[in-house]
Design an enzyme around this catalytic site. Structure first.
Site, PDB file in Angstrom:
ATOM      1  N   HIS A  83    -101.065 -99.248 -57.981  1.00 50.13           N
ATOM      2  CA  HIS A  83    -102.037 -98.705 -57.030  1.00 50.13           C
ATOM      3  C   HIS A  83    -102.601 -97.394 -57.590  1.00 50.13           C
ATOM      4  O   HIS A  83    -102.046 -96.320 -57.346  1.00 50.13           O
ATOM      5  CB  HIS A  83    -101.369 -98.431 -55.684  1.00 50.13           C
ATOM      6  CG  HIS A  83    -100.767 -99.651 -55.047  1.00 50.13           C
ATOM      7  ND1 HIS A  83     -99.617-100.244 -55.526  1.00 50.13           N
ATOM      8  CD2 HIS A  83    -101.160-100.374 -53.965  1.00 50.13           C
ATOM      9  CE1 HIS A  83     -99.314-101.281 -54.754  1.00 50.13           C
ATOM     10  NE2 HIS A  83    -100.232-101.382 -53.816  1.00 50.13           N
ATOM     11  N   HIS A 138    -107.271 -99.981 -54.449  1.00 52.30           N
ATOM     12  CA  HIS A 138    -106.029 -99.786 -53.703  1.00 52.30           C
ATOM     13  C   HIS A 138    -104.828-100.387 -54.413  1.00 52.30           C
ATOM     14  O   HIS A 138    -103.832 -99.703 -54.636  1.00 52.30           O
ATOM     15  CB  HIS A 138    -106.157-100.385 -52.300  1.00 52.30           C
ATOM     16  CG  HIS A 138    -105.023-100.020 -51.383  1.00 52.30           C
ATOM     17  ND1 HIS A 138    -103.743-100.514 -51.538  1.00 52.30           N
ATOM     18  CD2 HIS A 138    -104.975 -99.206 -50.304  1.00 52.30           C
ATOM     19  CE1 HIS A 138    -102.962-100.017 -50.597  1.00 52.30           C
ATOM     20  NE2 HIS A 138    -103.684 -99.213 -49.844  1.00 52.30           N
ATOM     21  N   SER A 152     -73.592 -97.289 -22.190  1.00 47.81           N
ATOM     22  CA  SER A 152     -73.221 -98.684 -22.447  1.00 47.81           C
ATOM     23  C   SER A 152     -72.597 -98.861 -23.826  1.00 47.81           C
ATOM     24  O   SER A 152     -71.716 -99.706 -24.012  1.00 47.81           O
ATOM     25  CB  SER A 152     -74.455 -99.585 -22.331  1.00 47.81           C
ATOM     26  OG  SER A 152     -74.964 -99.591 -21.017  1.00 47.81           O
ATOM     27  N   GLU A 212     -85.582 -97.972 -31.342  1.00 47.55           N
ATOM     28  CA  GLU A 212     -84.542 -98.430 -32.269  1.00 47.55           C
ATOM     29  C   GLU A 212     -84.940 -98.300 -33.738  1.00 47.55           C
ATOM     30  O   GLU A 212     -84.147 -97.836 -34.563  1.00 47.55           O
ATOM     31  CB  GLU A 212     -84.167 -99.897 -31.967  1.00 47.55           C
ATOM     32  CG  GLU A 212     -83.352-100.088 -30.717  1.00 47.55           C
ATOM     33  CD  GLU A 212     -84.208-100.262 -29.480  1.00 47.55           C
ATOM     34  OE1 GLU A 212     -83.649-100.512 -28.399  1.00 47.55           O
ATOM     35  OE2 GLU A 212     -85.470-100.162 -29.606  1.00 47.55           O
ATOM     36  N   HIS A 236     -80.911-111.000 -24.021  1.00 39.67           N
ATOM     37  CA  HIS A 236     -80.003-109.927 -24.430  1.00 39.67           C
ATOM     38  C   HIS A 236     -78.733-110.444 -25.110  1.00 39.67           C
ATOM     39  O   HIS A 236     -77.899-109.647 -25.537  1.00 39.67           O
ATOM     40  CB  HIS A 236     -79.605-109.081 -23.218  1.00 39.67           C
ATOM     41  CG  HIS A 236     -80.654-108.108 -22.795  1.00 39.67           C
ATOM     42  ND1 HIS A 236     -81.958-108.473 -22.570  1.00 39.67           N
ATOM     43  CD2 HIS A 236     -80.596-106.767 -22.564  1.00 39.67           C
ATOM     44  CE1 HIS A 236     -82.665-107.411 -22.202  1.00 39.67           C
ATOM     45  NE2 HIS A 236     -81.866-106.369 -22.195  1.00 39.67           N
ATOM     46  N   ARG A 250     -68.643-106.051 -24.994  1.00 39.24           N
ATOM     47  CA  ARG A 250     -68.754-105.493 -23.653  1.00 39.24           C
ATOM     48  C   ARG A 250     -67.472-105.778 -22.865  1.00 39.24           C
ATOM     49  O   ARG A 250     -66.999-104.938 -22.104  1.00 39.24           O
ATOM     50  CB  ARG A 250     -69.945-106.114 -22.923  1.00 39.24           C
ATOM     51  CG  ARG A 250     -70.089-105.623 -21.489  1.00 39.24           C
ATOM     52  CD  ARG A 250     -71.048-106.479 -20.686  1.00 39.24           C
ATOM     53  NE  ARG A 250     -71.293-105.921 -19.370  1.00 39.24           N
ATOM     54  CZ  ARG A 250     -71.905-106.557 -18.379  1.00 39.24           C
ATOM     55  NH1 ARG A 250     -72.336-107.789 -18.589  1.00 39.24           N
ATOM     56  NH2 ARG A 250     -72.087-105.984 -17.212  1.00 39.24           N
TER      57      ARG A 250
END
Length: 678
Positions: free
Chosen positions: A41, A275, A400, A426, A488, A535
């Site tokens: 580039h 580019h 949690s 995240e 989930h 969990r």
């Protein structure tokens, strides 16, 4: 004492005529390297040569003789496709990157890869290429600098005090990870972070206005950044803008530099044709003639530029020597802090941190029951108490995830805080943590639900590529999270993470193994670890072994007495206790079944052949082995022909009902074993 001696210092002087010549030199090196490789580039390095020259000759403090000097300014080329810009700067300023390496750009074995690689090329502070990732890493670097300054600096002893600079592109700012990190940086008020935005308005597919017409400056004002607009080819304007950014207090800064991609090229300047492809022989000749550059020799570096930069090397050496002297005085005035700083720079854990694992382990009694996320929380709390440089946080799920830390969160008012509120970001979270680990001096963790590891996968992959010792805490690791339903409930995620080279994926089977997994993660220095935690409560088994987790897999129990094995049950995570119950029933019926815990494939594969044979003997072939894991079965065939898993999405229901419906019960597993033996 000023907030920052570095930020408030005046720019270094550099001869304007030599600076102009240096910018042309950068262009010439980029043109020639890309042309020789027939790949790369050229446009971005040509368009950014002016602003980079000003930054590196007048502001950027570093020492090419000691690339890892801890108090150097950090530099992030987030627009990593323009790698020849950075390679030219490193070569010209005296790093161990000779001209032969530039001539071997993008070739096998060279230090000048297609995109900058941390640990591969001296002077490269972060691996970039995936756009936006460098932007996020720079935020992490600036956050860590401020945290360490608040922790170590004392009146009269400013020992941590440096800037984080970067060059970012349109592509970086289009990617979501950059938006996440920019929002967080503005909220935190990271005033020693300065990005120069290469606003050339060109992307691979053409002008950026086909997709990108927002007001970037207004967006960053809304984020709380200090924002300026300048002509990126005007050295005086760039100089003034950087100086103003350094004085911006507790605001991160972005300088929108209007540039022309491939500036100087008669036919490709300002076009997407420059580019991602060489200019071509004819355009190389035309460009060199247009900017007044010799066509031969290629890779030309004028003596005037070399001499000026060699002289400036003395300034860099003195900057580092001055810091060494300040560090010596600091050690004398604050010996305990000095030892802690030395240890932090070396990346070593203090003795107090290594002692917490045995203490936490002693608190888990056989027969007890606790979710592995809760067991992990006890380790996190103990590490927080014992290790002042242990910090991290969650993507709005700390309660949690079992990663809640005491006190106020990291902020403008509390730069000393080790509790990081990443918000629902995240990908940005993982990218920022990469920058924190790259900066050094801290040990960092992040946390979210396992199903959301998909959002941060690109950054996790980079942490593995760079060998960064980050702990990624992923909880709610299976369909057992229950009523939230299939959106989930992770199915393919454990196996998906195992596909990433150099990522240790650890799924502990009870509280003891959870302590062992954390111990492995904290002792690891050559890459990241993903902890997959439940969990639901898990029984603490009598025969699990925290120390054995380090070997990746181990024999939990064998049938009594002598005799050949009829089979092997192997399991990870919450399925270990299920496998144990199944094995007990089969042994009661006379079957000789070995129980193996396999919390980490990667560590097991790294063991010698003798150890692997002792756990999974060839005499008990894959046809007599059953693997049990609440996730996709794909991949288990390397260890067992028979797998009790789940290859479909979950459902909304209480965990107990899901286990019954999906066959994760003693009866369900024994039926699978009976079918395997028939």
């Amino acid at each position: 004492m000023p907030t920052s001696l570095r930020a408030e210092s005046t720019p270094r002087s550099f001869d304007p005529a030599t600076a102009e010549l240096m910018a042309k030199t950068i262009k010439g090196l980029a043109i020639d390297a890309v042309q020789a490789a027939n790949s790369g580039h050229p446009g971005m390095p040509m368009g950014c040569a002016d602003l980079a020259t000003v930054l590196w000759t007048e502001f950027h403090t570093h020492d090419p003789a000691q690339p890892q000097w801890f108090d150097r300014d950090r530099f992030v080329l987030s627009a990593g496709h323009g790698s020849m810009l950075l390679y030219a700067l490193l070569h010209l300023t005296g790093y161990e990157l000779p001209i032969t390496e530039l001539k071997n750009f993008r070739q096998w074995g060279s230090k000048t890869a297609g995109h900058p690689e941390y640990g591969h090329t001296p002077g490269v502070d972060v691996t970039t290429g995936p756009l936006g990732s460098g932007f996020a890493a720079g935020v992490g670097m600036a956050l860590t600098e401020r945290f360490l300054a608040s922790h170590f600096n004392r009146e009269g002893h400013t020992i941590i005090d440096h800037m984080t600079y970067g060059i970012v592109s349109d592509g970086d700012l289009m990617e979501g990870i950059a938006s996440e990190a920019a929002s967080l940086a503005g909220h935190l008020g990271l005033g020693k972070l300065i990005y120069l935005y290469d606003d050339n308005q060109i992307s691979i597919d053409g002008a950026t206005d086909i997709t990108f017409t927002e007001d970037v400056a207004a967006r960053f004002v809304a984020y709380g950044w200090h924002v300026q607009k300048v002509d990126g080819h005007d050295h005086a304007a760039v100089r003034k803008a950087i100086a103003a950014a350094r004085a911006a207090g507790d605001q991160p800064s972005i300088i929108c530099c209007r540039t022309v991609i491939a500036q100087g090229s008669p036919n490709k300047a300002g076009t997407s044709g420059a580019h991602g492809a060489p200019l071509g022989a004819d355009e190389v000749a035309a460009t060199k003639a247009a900017i007044g550059w010799p066509s031969e020799p290629t890779f030309h570096v004028p003596g005037q530029v070399s001499a000026a930069l060699e002289q400036q090397q003395q300034v860099h050496t003195q900057s580092r020597a001055d810091w060494d002297a300040r560090l010596g005085a600091y050690r004398q005035a604050h010996p305990e802090l000095g030892r802690a700083l030395d240890q932090a720079i070396a990346g070593e854990l203090p003795a107090a941190a290594t002692e917490v694992f045995a203490k936490v382990l002693a608190g888990f009694e056989v027969g007890g029951s606790i979710a592995s996320r809760k067991a992990s929380q006890k380790v996190v709390s103990a590490l927080y108490e014992a290790y002042p440089l242990f910090l991290g946080g969650s993507a709005d799920l700390a309660g949690s995830n079992g990663t809640e830390l005491p006190g106020p969160g990291q902020s403008k008012q509390h730069p000393e805080s080790r509790k990081l509120h990443f918000g629902v970001r995240e990908h940005g979270m993982a990218g920022v943590c990469n920058g924190m680990a790259l900066h050094g001096g801290v040990r960092v963790f992040d946390a979210t639900f396992l199903v959301f590891s998909d959002f941060m996968r690109g950054a996790v992959r980079l942490s593995a590529l760079m060998g960064l010792p980050i702990v990624h805490v992923f909880t709610h690791d299976s369909f057992y999270l229950g009523e939230d339903g299939p959106t989930h409930q992770p199915i393919e995620h454990t196996m998906s993470l195992r596909l990433i080279p150099n990522l240790h994926v650890m799924r502990p089977g009870d509280a003891r193994e959870t302590v062992g997994a954390w111990q492995c993660a904290m002792q690891r220095t050559d890459g990241p670890t993903a902890l997959l935690l439940t969990r639901q409560n898990l029984p603490t088994l009598a025969a699990t072994n925290a120390d054995a987790v380090a070997r990746g897999a181990y024999v939990v129990s064998d049938p009594e007495g002598a005799g050949a094995l009829d089979g092997i049950f192997m399991a990870t995570g919450s399925e270990l206790s299920l496998a144990s119950a199944c094995v007990d029933q089969l042994r009661a019926k006379g079957q000789r079944i070995r129980l193996v815990s396999m919390p980490c494939w990667e560590r097991f594969e790294a063991q010698d052949a003798g150890y692997r044979e002792s756990v999974l003997p060839a005499a008990v072939g894959r046809e007599r082995r059953l693997a049990i894991e609440a996730g996709t079965t794909l991949g288990w065939s390397r260890w067992a022909d028979h797998v009790h898993g789940i290859d479909h999405f979950g459902a909304s229901a209480p965990a107990e009902r899901l286990a019954e419906e999906f066959g994760f019960s003693v009866d369900g597993v024994l039926a699978r074993w009976a079918a395997a033996r028939s």
